[in-house]
Design an enzyme around this catalytic site. Structure first.
Site, PDB file in Angstrom:
ATOM      1  N   ASP A  85       3.662  15.938  11.853  1.00 58.15           N
ATOM      2  CA  ASP A  85       3.891  15.783  10.408  1.00 58.15           C
ATOM      3  C   ASP A  85       2.559  15.816   9.654  1.00 58.15           C
ATOM      4  O   ASP A  85       2.257  14.937   8.841  1.00 58.15           O
ATOM      5  CB  ASP A  85       4.651  14.478  10.139  1.00 58.15           C
ATOM      6  CG  ASP A  85       5.320  14.461   8.764  1.00 58.15           C
ATOM      7  OD1 ASP A  85       5.477  15.542   8.163  1.00 58.15           O
ATOM      8  OD2 ASP A  85       5.694  13.368   8.301  1.00 58.15           O
ATOM      9  N   GLY A 143       7.122   4.332   3.590  1.00 58.14           N
ATOM     10  CA  GLY A 143       7.547   5.624   4.114  1.00 58.14           C
ATOM     11  C   GLY A 143       8.972   5.527   4.610  1.00 58.14           C
ATOM     12  O   GLY A 143       9.675   4.554   4.349  1.00 58.14           O
ATOM     13  N   GLY A 146       8.734   2.476   7.421  1.00 60.39           N
ATOM     14  CA  GLY A 146       8.449   1.085   7.085  1.00 60.39           C
ATOM     15  C   GLY A 146       7.637   0.940   5.821  1.00 60.39           C
ATOM     16  O   GLY A 146       7.525   1.856   5.016  1.00 60.39           O
ATOM     17  N   LYS A 157       1.808  -2.954   8.946  1.00 58.48           N
ATOM     18  CA  LYS A 157       2.966  -2.056   8.818  1.00 58.48           C
ATOM     19  C   LYS A 157       4.206  -2.798   9.297  1.00 58.48           C
ATOM     20  O   LYS A 157       4.299  -3.171  10.470  1.00 58.48           O
ATOM     21  CB  LYS A 157       2.742  -0.762   9.604  1.00 58.48           C
ATOM     22  CG  LYS A 157       3.858   0.242   9.376  1.00 58.48           C
ATOM     23  CD  LYS A 157       3.480   1.645   9.836  1.00 58.48           C
ATOM     24  CE  LYS A 157       4.622   2.613   9.579  1.00 58.48           C
ATOM     25  NZ  LYS A 157       4.306   3.990   9.890  1.00 58.48           N
ATOM     26  N   LEU A 167       0.816  -1.220   0.000  1.00 55.65           N
ATOM     27  CA  LEU A 167       0.000   0.000   0.000  1.00 55.65           C
ATOM     28  C   LEU A 167       0.845   1.262   0.000  1.00 55.65           C
ATOM     29  O   LEU A 167       0.443   2.299  -0.493  1.00 55.65           O
ATOM     30  CB  LEU A 167      -0.913   0.020   1.230  1.00 55.65           C
ATOM     31  CG  LEU A 167      -2.000  -1.040   1.270  1.00 55.65           C
ATOM     32  CD1 LEU A 167      -2.631  -1.095   2.648  1.00 55.65           C
ATOM     33  CD2 LEU A 167      -3.059  -0.718   0.217  1.00 55.65           C
TER      34      LEU A 167
HETATM   35  N1  LIG Z   1      -3.847   1.779   7.799  1.00 54.50           N
HETATM   36  C1  LIG Z   1      -3.492   1.980   6.544  1.00 54.50           C
HETATM   37  N2  LIG Z   1      -4.281   1.575   5.545  1.00 54.50           N
HETATM   38  C2  LIG Z   1      -3.921   1.784   4.270  1.00 54.50           C
HETATM   39  N3  LIG Z   1      -2.808   2.371   3.874  1.00 54.50           N
HETATM   40  C3  LIG Z   1      -1.972   2.783   4.816  1.00 54.50           C
HETATM   41  C4  LIG Z   1      -2.270   2.615   6.196  1.00 54.50           C
HETATM   42  N4  LIG Z   1      -1.271   3.149   6.919  1.00 54.50           N
HETATM   43  C5  LIG Z   1      -0.385   3.620   6.021  1.00 54.50           C
HETATM   44  N5  LIG Z   1      -0.799   3.410   4.758  1.00 54.50           N
HETATM   45  C6  LIG Z   1      -0.090   3.788   3.529  1.00 54.50           C
HETATM   46  O1  LIG Z   1       1.300   3.544   3.695  1.00 54.50           O
HETATM   47  C7  LIG Z   1       2.041   4.735   3.535  1.00 54.50           C
HETATM   48  C8  LIG Z   1       3.184   4.739   4.531  1.00 54.50           C
HETATM   49  O2  LIG Z   1       2.651   4.715   5.831  1.00 54.50           O
HETATM   50  P1  LIG Z   1       3.203   5.594   7.016  1.00 54.50           P
HETATM   51  O3  LIG Z   1       3.104   7.034   6.635  1.00 54.50           O
HETATM   52  O4  LIG Z   1       2.539   5.203   8.275  1.00 54.50           O
HETATM   53  O5  LIG Z   1       4.676   5.102   6.984  1.00 54.50           O
HETATM   54  P2  LIG Z   1       5.956   5.795   7.480  1.00 54.50           P
HETATM   55  O6  LIG Z   1       7.093   4.915   7.165  1.00 54.50           O
HETATM   56  O7  LIG Z   1       5.766   6.147   8.889  1.00 54.50           O
HETATM   57  O8  LIG Z   1       5.945   7.071   6.547  1.00 54.50           O
HETATM   58  P3  LIG Z   1       6.715   8.435   6.731  1.00 54.50           P
HETATM   59  O9  LIG Z   1       8.007   8.259   6.040  1.00 54.50           O
HETATM   60  O10 LIG Z   1       5.826   9.431   6.009  1.00 54.50           O
HETATM   61  O11 LIG Z   1       6.850   8.667   8.167  1.00 54.50           O
HETATM   62  C9  LIG Z   1       1.050   5.861   3.749  1.00 54.50           C
HETATM   63  O12 LIG Z   1       1.390   7.013   3.023  1.00 54.50           O
HETATM   64  C10 LIG Z   1      -0.233   5.251   3.243  1.00 54.50           C
HETATM   65  O13 LIG Z   1      -0.337   5.458   1.881  1.00 54.50           O
END
Ligand SMILES: Nc1ncnc2c1ncn2[C@@H]1O[C@H](COP(=O)(O)OP(=O)(O)OP(=O)(O)O)[C@@H](O)[C@H]1O
Length: 769
Positions: free
Chosen positions: A335, A214, A217, A243, A211
């Protein structure tokens, strides 16, 4: 905005029974008219009970404060300093070039106390919290050691020039990705995620579609191996989001990802997706959460990068409800941006419900133990968030508070509405600085032009929020409600019960608002930058002080010699339009002083030679074309000194030197370049920096409240920096005032003298955005 703090001792008087005052005033009227043919000005206070003498009056009377006795021409060994510069072929102006202009009394040596006071390793300076653990070792190396170190430190300075760009780059860590725990995830992202996931007592899920990914993860869809398709969310949901974070990622350095703890603390919080299970499987930490749909960025993008006003108003309203709930739990998100607002899964009843994800940068604004607001702090080298949407305070490294999420929301809404923000398109090492500068130079009015007034009202309100101010969520929500369309056709689902509650509160808030309208807040960003004189005044027992401004290079020696003859030394200097301003007084404690006017910023060789002779830099300033005025003195308590010239404010270097027991003792600028001088045994036990694209009024007041006083200031055409310190020995009267004026504040200075307040620092540069 005069402020009066706790009373302690006689205002301007010696002894007991008066006031300790801290005031900050700003005047823009054209005070301090320039005088004389060359536009030069001066003023004198002879120290007689603080009563100023009219300009031009003969001096010499009532000189209460004792100045070191002058020995005109006593020491031929101390050659005129600017003569040195001239010899080296550094004519700093068309005037005296090549001529050996006698500096500070033409090599006069002050007889008094030739020995420097080198008290050595006294007072272990407790550092700021973020320096914790770095005990200030004060080695008190004495003059010889200082001399040795000079070479080393000077070499460092040369090296640092080569690294200038690199440093600029470092100032804003991680421009696109959150900075704290992110980065270094390559191992995590290259190792394949498992085909099947089952953690923390969860059902088994097949890992399916990716999906998103980031900085932390990777997120995948998980489908239950056994289960009913009809369950769409919660612990028994058929489809979930998984995640994955690799255990070697920085965010997992000490165990499970930090984000997990925030999800736990916010469990059940309105608008935050539910996490049903979490645990480690093999090399991965896995979080099982409600499956959501596209982000607002996805929606905006798939709709030809356009979003209706109605849609954006609904997003504004619902985001405010979500943020209010999140803030009420003591957290700020850190953020807020279109990519982090997700809608529910398409084809489900929640497809138009808004959620906020990615809690990896969330921090507490309220202390868990005492329930009070986290203390204010600024670390200009720390950046957390996403450059495009970060608040100005986040750019400047201030501790996150609720206002930052709201400012980021304002930028998010304008992006969705207009498709572009005024600071998009900057590239390169300096991107963070340029974006922040542009944000500061953009008023709410400019940003929200052609949008319904609610957006401007909201943006202006959030831009003006104080660090610990309680945001008026209901009032903000009420701004957008009329734009959201009828309840049945809203493009975004709005929680009616929350809205009803908000409605009740709103009535109260709106009443408050009416009251507030009578005394409107001053706008912090007016979009019209301005440069001003900044003068800082300290209480002092009556003493002689003089100021000279609009002084050409040729005339400097005349003023300095005269001052020296009267027992005064230069205490601070500044530059305005290639003309110098100098303050001379009898309260410096110096025993000897030399200066140079140089065509470079700063004259390294001259400084090193003077260091060898036991002088320390006590004042510096530079002109916009790169000339400089450097003053070095004997009789300071310093035992070692170091300076750095940099294209951006060198906070990283300052932070490093703090850990080595140095403190900032003076600063100067030359156009957009900074020079910072740090000394050992400076007499301070703690020090902080306030840096901003305008006068950092709030920060200074907060630091004053914590016992800090401004000890150095300098400003470029873009930024103003104030260094505030806690002295080892507190003065009886801690009154300090600052003044910002469009012209040199000669009339004000005289008023201040009347109250026994004397100029302690002077600078010219950016004060208004
Ligand atoms: N619960 C969810 N359901 C569907 N898609 C999700 C969900 N959580 C996250 N995503 C998708 O996954 C992507 C990455 O998630 P998230 O932002 O939590 O990751 P991250 O590694 O913390 O990102 P960042 O680098 O922005 O901090 C999000 O932009 C979103 O598109």
């Amino acid at each position: 905005m005069p402020q009066l703090r706790s009373r302690r001792s006689g205002e301007g008087g010696e002894g007991e029974g008066g006031s300790r005052q801290l005031r900050s005033r700003r005047t823009t009227a054209g005070q301090g008219k320039k005088k004389g043919g060359a536009g030069a000005g001066e003023g004198k206070n002879e120290g007689g009970k603080g009563s100023p003498k009219p300009e031009g009056r003969k001096e010499g009377q009532v000189a209460k404060a004792k100045a070191p006795p002058s020995q005109g021409g006593g020491n031929s060994g101390k050659t005129p300093v600017s003569g040195d510069a001239a010899k080296k072929g550094a004519p700093w102006s068309g005037g005296p070039s090549g001529k050996s202009t006698p500096a500070s009394g033409g090599g006069q040596k002050r007889a008094a106390a030739a020995k420097r006071n080198t008290p050595g390793a006294g007072g272990s300076g407790k550092k700021r919290t973020y320096n914790a653990g770095a005990k200030n070792k004060r080695s008190a190396p004495g003059a010889a050691a200082a001399g040795r170190n000079v070479n080393k430190l000077e070499r460092k300075d040369t090296e640092s020039r080569d690294k200038r760009n690199q440093q600029n780059n470092n100032q804003y860590v991680n421009n696109h990705k959150p900075a704290n725990n992110h980065g270094g995830e390559e191992e995590g992202s290259t190792a394949p995620v498992p085909d099947k996931a089952q953690v923390g007592g969860s059902p088994a899920y097949l890992v399916e579609k990716k999906l998103g990914k980031g900085g932390f993860g990777q997120v995948y869809t998980g489908r239950r191996v056994n289960g009913s398709e009809s369950v769409i969310d919660g612990a028994h949901a058929y489809k979930v989001a998984l995640k994955f974070e690799h255990r070697s990622s920085k965010g997992c350095g000490y165990g499970p990802p930090y984000e997990w703890s925030v999800y736990s603390a916010l469990s059940g919080c309105y608008g935050i997706p539910r996490v049903s299970y979490k645990g480690r499987q093999g090399d991965y930490y896995i979080m099982v959460m409600d499956l959501l749909g596209p982000s607002l960025w996805d929606v905006w993008n798939t709709q030809n990068q356009v979003m209706s006003q109605e849609m954006v108003a609904c997003i504004a309203l619902e985001s405010l409800v979500i943020l209010e709930n999140l803030h009420s739990k003591g957290y700020v998100h850190g953020d807020v941006k279109p990519e982090n607002f997700l809608l529910g899964p398409p084809g489900t009843p929640n497809s138009n419900k808004l959620y906020l994800v990615d809690l990896g940068l969330a921090t507490r604004w309220r202390d868990t133990v005492c329930n009070t607001h986290i203390e204010y702090d600024q670390r200009p080298d720390v950046f957390r968030g996403t450059v495009r949407y970060a608040s100005v305070h986040a750019h400047l490294g201030r501790n996150a508070s609720r206002r930052d999420d709201l400012e980021s929301l304002a930028y998010t809404l304008m992006f969705l509405l207009k498709g572009k923000l005024p600071w998009q398109g900057y590239q390169g090492d300096n991107k963070g600085f340029l974006v922040c500068k542009k944000k500061m130079a953009t008023s709410a009015e400019q940003m929200c032009k052609y949008s319904p007034p609610s957006f401007k009202q909201f943006t202006e309100y959030v831009m003006n929020l104080k660090y610990d101010e309680d945001p008026r969520y209901s009032w903000m929500i009420s701004l957008f409600e009329p734009l959201c369309g009828s309840a049945l056709q809203r493009p975004i689902k709005i929680n009616e019960s929350t809205l009803a509650k908000v409605g009740q509160k709103r009535t109260r808030d709106m009443l408050d608002d009416q009251e507030d309208e009578e005394a409107p807040k001053k706008k912090v960003r007016i979009g019209i930058p301005a440069l001003q004189w900044i003068t800082v005044y300290n209480a002092h027992r009556p003493m002689k002080q003089r100021y000279h401004y609009n002084v050409t290079s040729i005339r400097v020696s005349q003023h300095v010699e005269k001052g020296n003859d009267d027992g005064l030394f230069i205490s601070s200097i500044a530059c305005y339009q290639e003309l110098w301003a100098l303050i001379m007084d009898a309260g410096t404690g110096y025993t000897e002083q030399l200066y140079t006017l140089s065509s470079t910023f700063l004259p390294k060789d001259w400084i090193m030679e003077r260091w060898e002779e036991g002088y320390y830099i006590t004042s510096i300033t530079g002109s916009s074309v790169g000339r400089s005025f450097v003053v070095m003195s004997k009789g300071t308590p310093y035992t070692q000194q170091s300076y750095k010239v940099s294209d951006s404010f060198p906070f990283k270097w300052i932070n490093k030197k703090w850990k080595e027991g140095f403190y900032v003792t003076c600063m100067g600028t030359s156009n957009t370049r900074w020079a910072v001088v740090m000394s050992r045994n400076a007499g301070f036990v703690d020090q902080v920096v306030e840096l901003d694209f305008q006068y950092p009024s709030e920060g200074i007041h907060r630091r004053w409240d914590s016992g800090f006083r401004i000890t150095s200031c300098a400003a470029t055409p873009d930024q103003a920096a104030f260094v505030l310190s806690i002295p080892r020995k507190r003065p009886i009267d801690e009154t300090q005032e600052t003044l910002r004026t469009s012209a040199f504040p000669s009339a004000h200075v005289k008023e201040k003298w009347g109250k026994n307040l004397y100029i302690a620092s002077v600078a010219y540069g950016r004060t208004v955005s």
